[in-house]
Design a protein around this motif. Structure first.
Motif, PDB file in Angstrom:
ATOM      1  N   THR A  10       0.784  -1.337   0.041  1.00  0.00           N
ATOM      2  CA  THR A  10       0.069   0.024   0.239  1.00  0.00           C
ATOM      3  C   THR A  10       0.887   1.128  -0.108  1.00  0.00           C
TER       4      THR A  10
ATOM      5  N   LEU B 254       2.028   1.575  -3.444  1.00  0.00           N
ATOM      6  CA  LEU B 254       0.627   2.124  -4.073  1.00  0.00           C
ATOM      7  C   LEU B 254       0.568   3.708  -3.994  1.00  0.00           C
TER       8      LEU B 254
ATOM      9  N   HIS C 170       3.329   5.395  -6.139  1.00  0.00           N
ATOM     10  CA  HIS C 170       3.016   5.312  -7.575  1.00  0.00           C
ATOM     11  C   HIS C 170       1.671   6.417  -8.095  1.00  0.00           C
TER      12      HIS C 170
ATOM     13  N   ILE D 252      -6.164   1.933 -10.454  1.00  0.00           N
ATOM     14  CA  ILE D 252      -5.095   1.534  -9.727  1.00  0.00           C
ATOM     15  C   ILE D 252      -4.685   0.244  -9.578  1.00  0.00           C
TER      16      ILE D 252
ATOM     17  N   GLU E  70      -1.507  -0.645 -11.584  1.00  0.00           N
ATOM     18  CA  GLU E  70      -0.411  -0.122 -10.635  1.00  0.00           C
ATOM     19  C   GLU E  70      -0.112  -1.222  -9.557  1.00  0.00           C
ATOM     20  N   LEU E  71      -1.142  -1.758  -8.887  1.00  0.00           N
ATOM     21  CA  LEU E  71      -0.910  -2.691  -7.822  1.00  0.00           C
ATOM     22  C   LEU E  71      -0.555  -4.089  -8.310  1.00  0.00           C
TER      23      LEU E  71
END
Length: 171
Positions: free
Chosen positions: A58, A61, A64, A76, A79-80
């Protein structure tokens, strides 16, 4: 298909379940806020990622999202996935540099540990290594017999005691 590819395939259902829950949760948010990160952390921990790793994921994240100026929660997931893929990337080889070496295999019932052990034993023997299997799962019925079959297939010796014996005595 290599040994680790088979393990990865065996964990596919769990991965898809966790991924599906995270996707549903992320898509339920209309904005990226602290509640989203808290729920994500909770889902990761519930998925047996562990608190330290969940907080790392997290945190990455957050970084990012801030760097890329992402404001839509729907964006997201990519990204994750990238963050998790980066964590899991690397050398999947089995590097044995000590003599003797010990490989401890643990996991929940029914995931293919015994099969993986048998295949590792055969692979290591084919590489010219001396292999001995230890049947320390003395609790589960038939565990010793299953490992014995794999030891015979790999043509390696096996140390065992009877069912219900102290696993530490085997080790």
């Amino acid at each position: 298909m290599g040994l680790f590819d088979k393990i990865r395939q065996g964990l596919k259902k769990t991965r898809e379940n966790i991924s599906g829950q995270i996707s549903l949760m992320v898509n339920s948010f209309t904005k990226i806020d602290e509640d989203l990160f808290e729920e994500l952390t909770e889902l990761l921990v519930m998925g047996d990622v562990g608190m330290d790793t969940a907080e790392f994921i997290t945190g990455e994240l957050r970084r990012h999202i801030k760097e890329k100026g992402i404001t839509d929660p729907g964006l997201i997931m990519g990204e994750l996935q990238g963050i998790v893929a980066e964590l899991l990337a690397g050398d999947c080889g089995l590097h044995i540099s000590t003599q003797p070496s010990l490989i401890l295999v643990i996991g929940v019932n029914g995931v293919g540990k015994t099969t993986a052990i048998g295949k590792m034993a055969a692979m290591l023997k084919a590489q010219g290594k001396s292999v001995i299997l230890g049947a320390a799962d003395t609790f589960r019925a038939a565990a010793i017999e299953q490992l014995e079959v794999w030891a015979q297939r790999a043509d390696v010796p096996m140390i065992k005691h009877g069912e219900g014996a102290d696993p530490a005595a085997v080790v």
